[in-house]
Design a protein around this motif. Structure first.
Motif, short mmCIF file in Angstrom:
data_model
loop_
_atom_site.label_atom_id
_atom_site.label_comp_id
_atom_site.label_asym_id
_atom_site.label_seq_id
_atom_site.Cartn_x
_atom_site.Cartn_y
_atom_site.Cartn_z
N GLU A 189 -0.96 -100.10 -39.79
CA GLU A 189 -0.40 -98.96 -39.07
C GLU A 189 0.59 -98.22 -39.95
O GLU A 189 1.50 -98.80 -40.52
CB GLU A 189 0.28 -99.45 -37.80
N ASP A 246 -5.77 -93.96 -37.54
CA ASP A 246 -4.71 -93.41 -36.69
C ASP A 246 -4.86 -94.08 -35.32
O ASP A 246 -5.60 -93.62 -34.45
CB ASP A 246 -4.87 -91.90 -36.58
N SER A 293 -4.12 -91.78 -43.66
CA SER A 293 -4.49 -92.02 -42.27
C SER A 293 -5.94 -91.57 -42.06
O SER A 293 -6.35 -90.52 -42.55
CB SER A 293 -3.55 -91.24 -41.36
#
Lengths: 337, 337
Positions: A159, A172, A326
């Motif tokens: 993350e 994401d 991401s």
DNA sequence: TTGATTTAAGCAAACGTTTGCAATCATCGC
DNA sequence: GCGATGATTGCAAACGTTTGCTTAAATCAA
């Protein structure tokens, strides 16, 4: 007449003696580096082939000040005592192996049970590898941050957050959670729950994204059910939860494996999917479509992710200060929702 | 007062200089080998800790004539072009990683797409590892045999056979096939089929054991359906097979993943499991119990197998001429049969 | 005090490569 | 024929350890 010599050639020096040249010449012939007469180069290469000789990579790497290997670490901080066999890891590992092989690097695999806050630095200091890829932050974000401060060639699958001092590649997860929420709401589902372990940053983000994307009146009623992501643990949790009388109409699981546990437990309790309730997973492991019914899920681009991880790592190895990446998730609608 | 010195200590020589001793003393202090005064040993160790110094394993291994790593190879000869993410491999890999770590060895992972008949020897001659573990013979038995003739520290997870010149650890696949056959017959099933790729020795043995254990009148009617073991491939094959009108009452799959494909395809065609037909898998991957209905399967002892592989490899590394090991399978009856 | 014995630590040669520099040799322009 | 040039190849020092052998120091018995 095949003039094969039975003599063992163990080093460049042996070959040099046999070929009547110096070790440097052999080295230059076999690596292709440095200027060398084309004739001699070919002669030495042929000789090496005939004797089945290959350069010793260990020595080569020592001399070159590198190891030729990249470590892939699976920290099991949050799954202590459980062995992990999630297909997601295998898929990721396979793609990483291929990407690293393409660049001429070996993949050193290690499952680590984080002990204290020094396990990572200790590993790195042994100089076993030229760089480190870590699959999942587990509950070790602090350790990762500390190491990232002084060790550049390290990238983490997980993350992304402005609070991270470490560099990540990952889906994401908030957006993924939102996709799940929107889909369930569109299906008219209102009694919702999330299954996962929010001590893991990735799962926490999925949960947050999920809740945040719900209409205001549903946000407070969505239940958070804690479970580890192994089949054993999640099946047990799910079974107990249904047995306790819970009758949701929409479930979002932290991973496909957990979703399959939910599916199994729901069926056991006489509930029909998607008749009585919808279930959504996360990952889109190859087996998701084999679930019964086939699993609706938020897909991660595992192959692309692996490629990005390796790309990023090598850019950082080259001294570039490349930052986090991401990747957008994608909702795959099948029949469980 | 913490008297930390910012000075970079990169080698044993640096530390020796700082500590006012010779490199040999530092070496002996840090490895614990050789006679050394207890006081100096502790002093040097403390000094090393303070400077965050660890011995360079690459150099250590070069000097010791070893690499400290064991290669785990996944030959994909029979699954060319397909990526493999079977949970079975992940489970095996995890246990192997743990067993090797326990012995202080690294695990070097490589997926190989066998090219010609020299890929294995070429790999070995680079001297990257001290030994090799190969998961599955794939369709490369001949190559394995050839290498086994001159390279001792190699063990294969796969099918044992008197025709093999290479050393194996593996489940008794014939016995496993027999368990499946007996179970289906006991359930009164008579229209039988096997799904798998018999070019792979392990699957061939499962098929043979299955057929051989059937009563004579069934032996000739059992159908052999060829399929690769990826979810994608097996689901496609299974779907087409049912679509063609086949209505069996007992199916035995080469692996749990294939069995789950069968389950999925059967349900899609309106068949009930186990009402209309029984399905049995092989492996007992952790997710087998998550299938819907939970999968009856022939269990392999993956953890025990991994331990045996490593044990055997190290016995052979030590010069012992240790031979193949066969592990008994176990039938796990769940609800798909 | 002396010589013998034990203990501690240093020297230097390996392990198998790579590579800067030096040396050799053929070739070439004049 | 001669010095200069360029192409090949060799020499030897690294890379960071381990370890047999040697030396130095300390201990001990008499």
């Amino acid at each position: 007449m095949d003039d094969t010599k039975p003599e063992q050639v163990k080093s460049i020096a042996d070959l040099a003696r046999i070929g009547g040249v110096s070790v440097s010449t052999v080295s230059r012939a076999l690596t292709g580096k440095g200027a060398l007469n084309k004739g001699t180069r070919e002669r030495i290469q042929a000789l090496a082939d005939r004797h089945g000789f290959k350069l010793n990579v260990a020595a080569q790497n020592l001399r070159l000040g590198r190891t030729g290997a990249i470590a892939v670490l699976l920290p099991l901080g949050h799954e202590r005592g459980q062995h992990l066999s999630d297909p997601f890891f295998m898929a990721m590992l396979g793609f990483l192996a291929d990407a690293l092989t393409d660049r001429g690097y070996d993949l050193l695999l290690s499952r680590v049970l984080p002990q204290g806050d020094d396990w990572l630095d200790t590993f790195i200091r042994t100089g076993r590898t030229d760089g480190v890829i870590i699959i999942g932050q587990s509950n070790q974000s602090a350790v990762l941050d500390r190491t990232a401060a002084h060790y550049a060639p390290m990238v983490i699958w997980g993350e992304q957050s402005s609070r991270n001092a470490h560099v990540t590649v990952g889906t994401d997860n908030q957006a993924g959670g939102a996709l799940a929420a929107q889909h369930l709401v569109a299906r008219g589902r209102r009694r919702l729950a999330f299954f996962g372990n929010v001590a893991v940053p990735e799962f926490a983000a999925r949960y947050q994204g999920f809740v945040a994307a719900l209409p205001a009146d549903l946000r407070d009623t969505v239940e958070l059910v804690h479970t580890h992501i192994t089949p054993e643990a999640s099946l047990e949790v799910a079974t107990a939860w249904f047995a306790a009388g819970n009758r949701p109409d929409g479930l979002f699981a932290a991973s496909d494996v957990v979703a399959m546990s939910l599916l199994s437990a729901a069926t056991d309790h006489g509930l029909s999917v998607p008749g009585d309730l919808s279930i959504i997973g996360f990952d889109d492991i190859p087996m998701a479509r084999l679930a019964n019914p086939p699993l609706t899920t938020v897909a991660q681009d595992i192959e692309g992710g692996a490629r990005q991880l390796v790309d990023l790592l090598f850019r950082r190895l080259a001294g570039e200060d490349a930052g986090s990446i991401s990747i957008a998730p994608r909702l795959v609608i099948r029949e469980s929702s």
